[in-house]
Design a protein around this motif. Structure first.
Motif, mmCIF file in Angstrom:
data_model
loop_
_atom_site.group_PDB
_atom_site.id
_atom_site.type_symbol
_atom_site.label_atom_id
_atom_site.label_comp_id
_atom_site.label_asym_id
_atom_site.label_seq_id
_atom_site.Cartn_x
_atom_site.Cartn_y
_atom_site.Cartn_z
ATOM 1 N N ALA A 157 0.825 -1.206 0.000
ATOM 2 C CA ALA A 157 0.000 0.000 0.000
ATOM 3 C C ALA A 157 0.861 1.259 0.000
ATOM 4 C CB ALA A 157 -0.926 0.003 1.214
ATOM 5 N N VAL A 158 1.929 1.248 0.768
ATOM 6 C CA VAL A 158 2.826 2.400 0.822
ATOM 7 C C VAL A 158 3.488 2.620 -0.538
ATOM 8 C CG1 VAL A 158 4.977 3.282 1.836
ATOM 9 C CG2 VAL A 158 3.261 2.179 3.294
ATOM 10 N N ASN A 159 3.887 1.539 -1.178
ATOM 11 C CA ASN A 159 4.635 1.621 -2.427
ATOM 12 C C ASN A 159 3.746 1.842 -3.654
ATOM 13 O OD1 ASN A 159 6.759 -0.539 -4.386
ATOM 14 N ND2 ASN A 159 7.157 1.579 -3.811
ATOM 15 N N SER A 160 2.523 1.283 -3.632
ATOM 16 C CA SER A 160 1.680 1.324 -4.833
ATOM 17 C C SER A 160 0.262 1.815 -4.592
ATOM 18 C CB SER A 160 1.612 -0.068 -5.471
ATOM 19 O OG SER A 160 2.886 -0.520 -5.856
ATOM 20 N N GLY A 161 -0.059 2.192 -3.353
ATOM 21 C CA GLY A 161 -1.393 2.690 -3.046
ATOM 22 C C GLY A 161 -2.277 1.620 -2.414
ATOM 23 N N PRO A 162 -3.136 1.992 -1.478
ATOM 24 C CA PRO A 162 -3.993 1.029 -0.778
ATOM 25 C C PRO A 162 -4.935 0.261 -1.693
ATOM 26 C CG PRO A 162 -3.948 3.123 0.390
ATOM 27 C CD PRO A 162 -3.272 3.356 -0.924
ATOM 28 N N SER A 163 -5.488 0.912 -2.699
ATOM 29 C CA SER A 163 -6.424 0.239 -3.590
ATOM 30 C C SER A 163 -5.738 -0.868 -4.378
ATOM 31 C CB SER A 163 -7.069 1.241 -4.543
ATOM 32 O OG SER A 163 -7.951 0.594 -5.447
ATOM 33 N N GLN A 164 -4.577 -0.569 -4.948
ATOM 34 C CA GLN A 164 -3.871 -1.577 -5.735
ATOM 35 C C GLN A 164 -3.399 -2.722 -4.853
ATOM 36 O OE1 GLN A 164 -3.882 -1.211 -9.038
ATOM 37 N NE2 GLN A 164 -3.046 -3.274 -9.233
ATOM 38 N N MET A 181 2.825 -6.778 -11.703
ATOM 39 C CA MET A 181 2.519 -5.429 -12.161
ATOM 40 C C MET A 181 3.795 -4.617 -12.336
ATOM 41 S SD MET A 181 0.530 -2.150 -10.517
ATOM 42 C CE MET A 181 2.086 -1.519 -9.879
ATOM 43 N N MET A 182 4.694 -4.713 -11.366
ATOM 44 C CA MET A 182 5.936 -3.944 -11.443
ATOM 45 C C MET A 182 6.700 -4.237 -12.734
ATOM 46 S SD MET A 182 7.371 -4.288 -7.553
ATOM 47 C CE MET A 182 6.992 -3.061 -6.299
ATOM 48 N N GLN A 183 6.712 -5.494 -13.131
ATOM 49 C CA GLN A 183 7.454 -5.880 -14.325
ATOM 50 C C GLN A 183 6.841 -5.322 -15.601
ATOM 51 O OE1 GLN A 183 7.394 -10.130 -13.654
ATOM 52 N NE2 GLN A 183 9.480 -10.125 -12.842
ATOM 53 N N ASN A 184 5.637 -4.811 -15.507
ATOM 54 C CA ASN A 184 4.973 -4.201 -16.662
ATOM 55 C C ASN A 184 5.014 -2.680 -16.624
ATOM 56 O OD1 ASN A 184 3.493 -6.279 -18.489
ATOM 57 N ND2 ASN A 184 3.172 -7.037 -16.419
ATOM 58 N N LEU A 185 5.740 -2.110 -15.668
ATOM 59 C CA LEU A 185 5.843 -0.657 -15.578
ATOM 60 C C LEU A 185 6.937 -0.138 -16.500
ATOM 61 C CD1 LEU A 185 5.494 -0.097 -11.719
ATOM 62 C CD2 LEU A 185 3.708 -0.106 -13.464
ATOM 63 N N ARG A 186 6.725 1.030 -17.066
ATOM 64 C CA ARG A 186 7.697 1.578 -18.015
ATOM 65 C C ARG A 186 9.022 1.951 -17.352
ATOM 66 N NH1 ARG A 186 3.492 5.537 -18.447
ATOM 67 N NH2 ARG A 186 3.851 7.369 -17.155
ATOM 68 N N LYS A 245 7.937 4.958 -6.216
ATOM 69 C CA LYS A 245 6.545 4.544 -6.231
ATOM 70 C C LYS A 245 6.276 3.676 -7.469
ATOM 71 C CE LYS A 245 5.456 6.685 -2.463
ATOM 72 N NZ LYS A 245 5.276 5.913 -1.215
ATOM 73 N N ALA A 246 5.675 2.526 -7.239
ATOM 74 C CA ALA A 246 5.313 1.610 -8.320
ATOM 75 C C ALA A 246 3.807 1.698 -8.502
ATOM 76 C CB ALA A 246 5.739 0.184 -7.976
ATOM 77 N N VAL A 247 3.368 2.574 -9.388
ATOM 78 C CA VAL A 247 1.936 2.865 -9.498
ATOM 79 C C VAL A 247 1.376 2.369 -10.826
ATOM 80 C CG1 VAL A 247 1.977 4.803 -7.903
ATOM 81 C CG2 VAL A 247 2.483 5.205 -10.303
ATOM 82 N N GLU A 274 -3.913 -4.598 -19.135
ATOM 83 C CA GLU A 274 -5.129 -4.802 -18.350
ATOM 84 C C GLU A 274 -4.920 -5.872 -17.280
ATOM 85 O OE1 GLU A 274 -7.934 -5.663 -21.402
ATOM 86 O OE2 GLU A 274 -8.346 -3.539 -21.845
ATOM 87 N N ARG A 275 -4.130 -6.889 -17.596
ATOM 88 C CA ARG A 275 -3.824 -7.924 -16.595
ATOM 89 C C ARG A 275 -2.991 -7.337 -15.460
ATOM 90 N NH1 ARG A 275 -4.068 -13.188 -17.280
ATOM 91 N NH2 ARG A 275 -1.989 -13.515 -16.403
ATOM 92 N N ALA A 276 -2.102 -6.428 -15.808
ATOM 93 C CA ALA A 276 -1.289 -5.771 -14.781
ATOM 94 C C ALA A 276 -2.148 -4.872 -13.911
ATOM 95 C CB ALA A 276 -0.164 -4.968 -15.430
ATOM 96 N N TRP A 277 -3.062 -4.111 -14.535
ATOM 97 C CA TRP A 277 -3.951 -3.225 -13.785
ATOM 98 C C TRP A 277 -4.809 -4.015 -12.798
ATOM 99 C CZ3 TRP A 277 -5.834 -0.819 -18.975
ATOM 100 C CH2 TRP A 277 -4.925 0.168 -19.393
#
Length: 292
Positions: free
Chosen positions: A90-97, A142-147, A190-192, A270-273
């Motif tokens: 949650a700290v790194n990517s947000g509580p919702s994610q 998800m992180m592996q799909n971040l730019r 941040k990994a968002v 979409e799978r990452a999201w």
């Protein structure tokens, strides 16, 4: 407040390090895991003027962590070990994610809201070690799909592996490995989900600009129509007409290939999201255990 919250916070702060403002970190200026935007919101909620996050006090930091992250993921209600894994994510990517990864791991609707149904599914899960690993594998996916994975991937990987081993140890009632400092390797960035990589232009745009038929094919066909009456009268004209025919095919095939590529990339995003993408934790955990 649950007894292990303070030790969870101490570990997260080791990962986060101090002040940073890396150009590839979309969180922007960050101090001890608190980004400027969050700090501004906190100060405004207190009726105080905004100021640089560099000036964040320990008391402010602790209250933000509790309100912005721990309370939103219901830290005190989660089982030991699971609480830490969800909290750090949650700290790194947000509580919702973070909640979505947990929900995918327990098989409930991934709406990002940690309600009673999610909590009941977590508590009923027969193997919290496996649950922590599943959730963190989705986090890695998800992180592996971040730019910006190429910039921060090493630090994120080490952080996630340490979280898994710590969470699993706490779930079993043991101490676990020491937290590792990943600040210098970008593990605090941040990994968002908004940084999930997508094609630079959509398949539809490619078609319309000539990559897949659209305007490009139309222009070539127009030129062919103009030359048609002259075909057979001149070798040069015959050659140009043939080349235009080949060009029509090339443009159409290229556009179809682009549309297929863009569609696959969008499904991957979409799978990452959604938390469906799963990364392979095995080599990371092996390295983490060897280094411990």
């Amino acid at each position: 407040m649950k007894a292990n919250y303070n030790k969870a916070l101490k570990r997260v702060l080791v990962y986060e390090g101090g002040y940073s403002n890396h150009p590839d970190d979309t969180g922007g200026p960050t101090n001890q895991g608190i980004i400027q935007r969050v700090y501004d919101g906190y100060r405004k909620s207190k009726g105080q003027p905004t100021r640089s996050v560099r000036l964040l006090t320990d008391a402010e930091r602790n209250e933000i962590y509790r309100r912005q992250y721990a309370d939103k993921i219901r830290f005190d209600a989660l089982p030991a070990g699971v609480d830490f894994a969800v909290f750090d994510a949650a700290v790194n990517s947000g509580p919702s994610q973070s909640t979505k990864w947990l929900q995918r791991a327990v098989g409930v609707t991934a709406d990002g809201d940690l309600g009673e149904a999610t909590l009941a599914a977590v508590k009923a899960h027969p193997d919290h070690d496996a649950l922590i690993a599943d959730m963190c594998a989705r986090r890695l996916g998800m992180m592996q799909n971040l730019r910006n994975w190429g910039t921060f991937g090493d630090g994120w990987s080490k952080r996630v592996a340490n979280v898994v081993l710590t969470g699993q140890a706490w779930a079993m009632g043991s101490v676990g490995p020491q937290p590792i400092a990943v600040h210098e390797e970008g593990g605090d960035a941040k990994a968002v989900v908004s940084d999930v990589a997508l094609p630079s232009v959509s398949a539809e745009a490619g078609v319309q600009t000539g990559l897949g038929g659209g305007a490009g094919v139309t222009a070539v066909q127009t030129a062919q129509a103009q030359l048609q009456p002259l075909v057979g009268t001149n070798k040069t004209i015959d050659l140009i007409f043939t080349l235009l025919t080949v060009a029509t095919v090339v443009i159409a095939v290229g556009g179809a290939a682009w549309a297929l590529y863009a569609g696959r990339q969008r499904r991957k995003a979409e799978r990452a999201w959604s938390g469906e993408a799963v990364g392979d934790l095995s080599p990371l955990l092996s390295q983490a255990r060897a280094a411990a």
